[in-house]
Design an enzyme around this catalytic site. Structure first.
Site, PDB file in Angstrom:
ATOM      1  N   ARG A 225       0.844  -1.190   0.000  1.00  0.00           N
ATOM      2  CA  ARG A 225       0.000   0.000   0.000  1.00  0.00           C
ATOM      3  C   ARG A 225       0.881   1.244   0.000  1.00  0.00           C
ATOM      4  O   ARG A 225       1.889   1.309   0.706  1.00  0.00           O
ATOM      5  CB  ARG A 225      -0.935   0.010   1.228  1.00  0.00           C
ATOM      6  CG  ARG A 225      -2.168  -0.876   1.063  1.00  0.00           C
ATOM      7  CD  ARG A 225      -3.077  -0.316  -0.016  1.00  0.00           C
ATOM      8  NE  ARG A 225      -4.283  -1.084  -0.232  1.00  0.00           N
ATOM      9  CZ  ARG A 225      -4.438  -1.994  -1.180  1.00  0.00           C
ATOM     10  NH1 ARG A 225      -3.419  -2.310  -1.974  1.00  0.00           N
ATOM     11  NH2 ARG A 225      -5.582  -2.615  -1.353  1.00  0.00           N
ATOM     12  N   GLU A 254      -3.898   7.954  -5.680  1.00  0.00           N
ATOM     13  CA  GLU A 254      -3.883   7.426  -7.036  1.00  0.00           C
ATOM     14  C   GLU A 254      -5.049   7.989  -7.832  1.00  0.00           C
ATOM     15  O   GLU A 254      -6.143   8.162  -7.305  1.00  0.00           O
ATOM     16  CB  GLU A 254      -3.960   5.897  -7.000  1.00  0.00           C
ATOM     17  CG  GLU A 254      -2.769   5.250  -6.313  1.00  0.00           C
ATOM     18  CD  GLU A 254      -2.825   3.726  -6.302  1.00  0.00           C
ATOM     19  OE1 GLU A 254      -3.795   3.163  -6.875  1.00  0.00           O
ATOM     20  OE2 GLU A 254      -1.920   3.101  -5.750  1.00  0.00           O
ATOM     21  N   HIS A 273      -0.286   0.684 -10.495  1.00  0.00           N
ATOM     22  CA  HIS A 273      -1.034  -0.264  -9.665  1.00  0.00           C
ATOM     23  C   HIS A 273      -1.505  -1.466 -10.487  1.00  0.00           C
ATOM     24  O   HIS A 273      -2.701  -1.804 -10.507  1.00  0.00           O
ATOM     25  CB  HIS A 273      -2.238   0.438  -9.022  1.00  0.00           C
ATOM     26  CG  HIS A 273      -2.671  -0.236  -7.736  1.00  0.00           C
ATOM     27  ND1 HIS A 273      -3.158   0.473  -6.661  1.00  0.00           N
ATOM     28  CD2 HIS A 273      -2.702  -1.542  -7.363  1.00  0.00           C
ATOM     29  CE1 HIS A 273      -3.467  -0.371  -5.676  1.00  0.00           C
ATOM     30  NE2 HIS A 273      -3.196  -1.606  -6.092  1.00  0.00           N
TER      31      HIS A 273
END
Length: 310
Positions: A225, A254, A273
């Site tokens: 994370r 993000e 990601h």
């Protein structure tokens, strides 16, 4: 637990609808974007299937929430969690995907891909001996399902794999596992440090200046994370050559803003990601298996411990 009505929300709702309808499940479903959810939808549904909180989420009365991702921090950070609500998460090929992601960058460094590409442009014939994976020591933060799979893959190549976890309990495929209070000596031995840690109150900004100051010339990969890393501390550690290069797939915010200086940093490699994507097929498979377990009154193996946050 009896589940009759299920709300499916988020960016994949159309793909999920197509697959779920083929399953001919007895429950009634609604499919929509997170921002289109109304209070009426929340009152209607017994369960929610999504990546994170929907619109009006604070007013929900779900019996069960199933995260389409491996992480559940978005749900738990949305407010006071109702203890009566069961929370589960998606478990699928994440561990294998993350293993291949990490392995690809490790091999690129050890095989000197960038240097040989540069030499080719210069028409320069210069031998640089590649290093073998078996010469490397890797420290994995997080020894759960994903960290465990990563350890197993790396061990198959002869890598020395160390683990750091909250408990420090021994786990298969790890040469050694230590608790977070005993990690300092290991850090000095690391060639690579890989974080698969979830985001909890304890792990937020875990990789801070104090932690960075213990590292001695290691590569850093974050597939856990983004908020577990103090971004300023990471940049400073790179400038001080404590971190040789950072491969970052997850970020606190993000998508990463265009104003971020990370885009132009030569020793920070950014990916959007993608180290462990959730495919609609795998998401539905895990969801259906969990639904069956929930309806039978059992405890799913992917049940989240609310106090731990994972």
């Amino acid at each position: 637990m009896n589940i009759h009505t299920i709300l499916v929300a988020g960016r994949m709702h159309k793909e999920l609808e197509e697959i779920i309808k083929q399953k001919q499940l007895p429950q009634t479903f609604r499919f929509m974007e997170e921002q289109d959810v109304t209070i009426e939808d929340l009152n209607w549904a017994d369960a929610l299937l999504s990546f994170g909180p929907t619109n009006c989420f604070e007013d929900h009365s779900f019996k069960w929430i199933h995260s389409l991702g491996a992480g559940v921090d978005r749900f738990l950070e949305s407010g006071n969690w109702k203890k009566s609500v069961m929370l589960t998460r998606t478990v699928c090929s994440f561990g294998q995907r993350i293993s291949e992601y990490c392995l690809s960058y490790m091999l690129a460094e050890l095989q000197h891909h960038a240097q040989f590409q540069h030499q080719q442009k210069q028409k320069q014939w210069k031998v640089i001996e590649p290093k073998q994976l078996s010469t490397q020591t890797v420290i994995i933060y997080g020894t759960g399902e994903i960290g465990g799979r990563l350890a197993a893959v790396l061990k198959s190549f002869g890598v020395r794999v160390m683990g750091v976890s909250k408990s420090g309990n021994e786990k298969p495929s790890f040469d050694q596992v230590v608790s977070i209070s005993k990690e300092k000596e290991l850090l000095k031995e690391a060639d690579w440090i890989i974080s698969t840690m979830p985001l909890t109150h304890e792990t937020k900004s875990y990789f801070d200046p104090k932690w960075m100051n213990v590292v001695e010339s290691a590569y850093f990969i974050n597939v856990g994370r983004g908020a577990t890393v103090d971004e300023n501390a990471l940049v400073e550690a790179i400038e001080q050559k404590r971190i040789r290069k950072a491969y970052i797939d997850v970020f606190e915010h993000e998508p990463l803003t265009k104003e971020s200086s990370w885009w132009d940093h030569s020793n920070i490699i950014i990916t959007p990601h993608i180290s462990a994507v959730t495919t609609p097929e795998e998401a539905v498979r895990c969801f259906v298996e969990t639904l069956q377990k929930v309806e039978q009154g059992g405890l799913p193996s992917n049940l989240v411990n609310i106090e731990r946050g994972y």
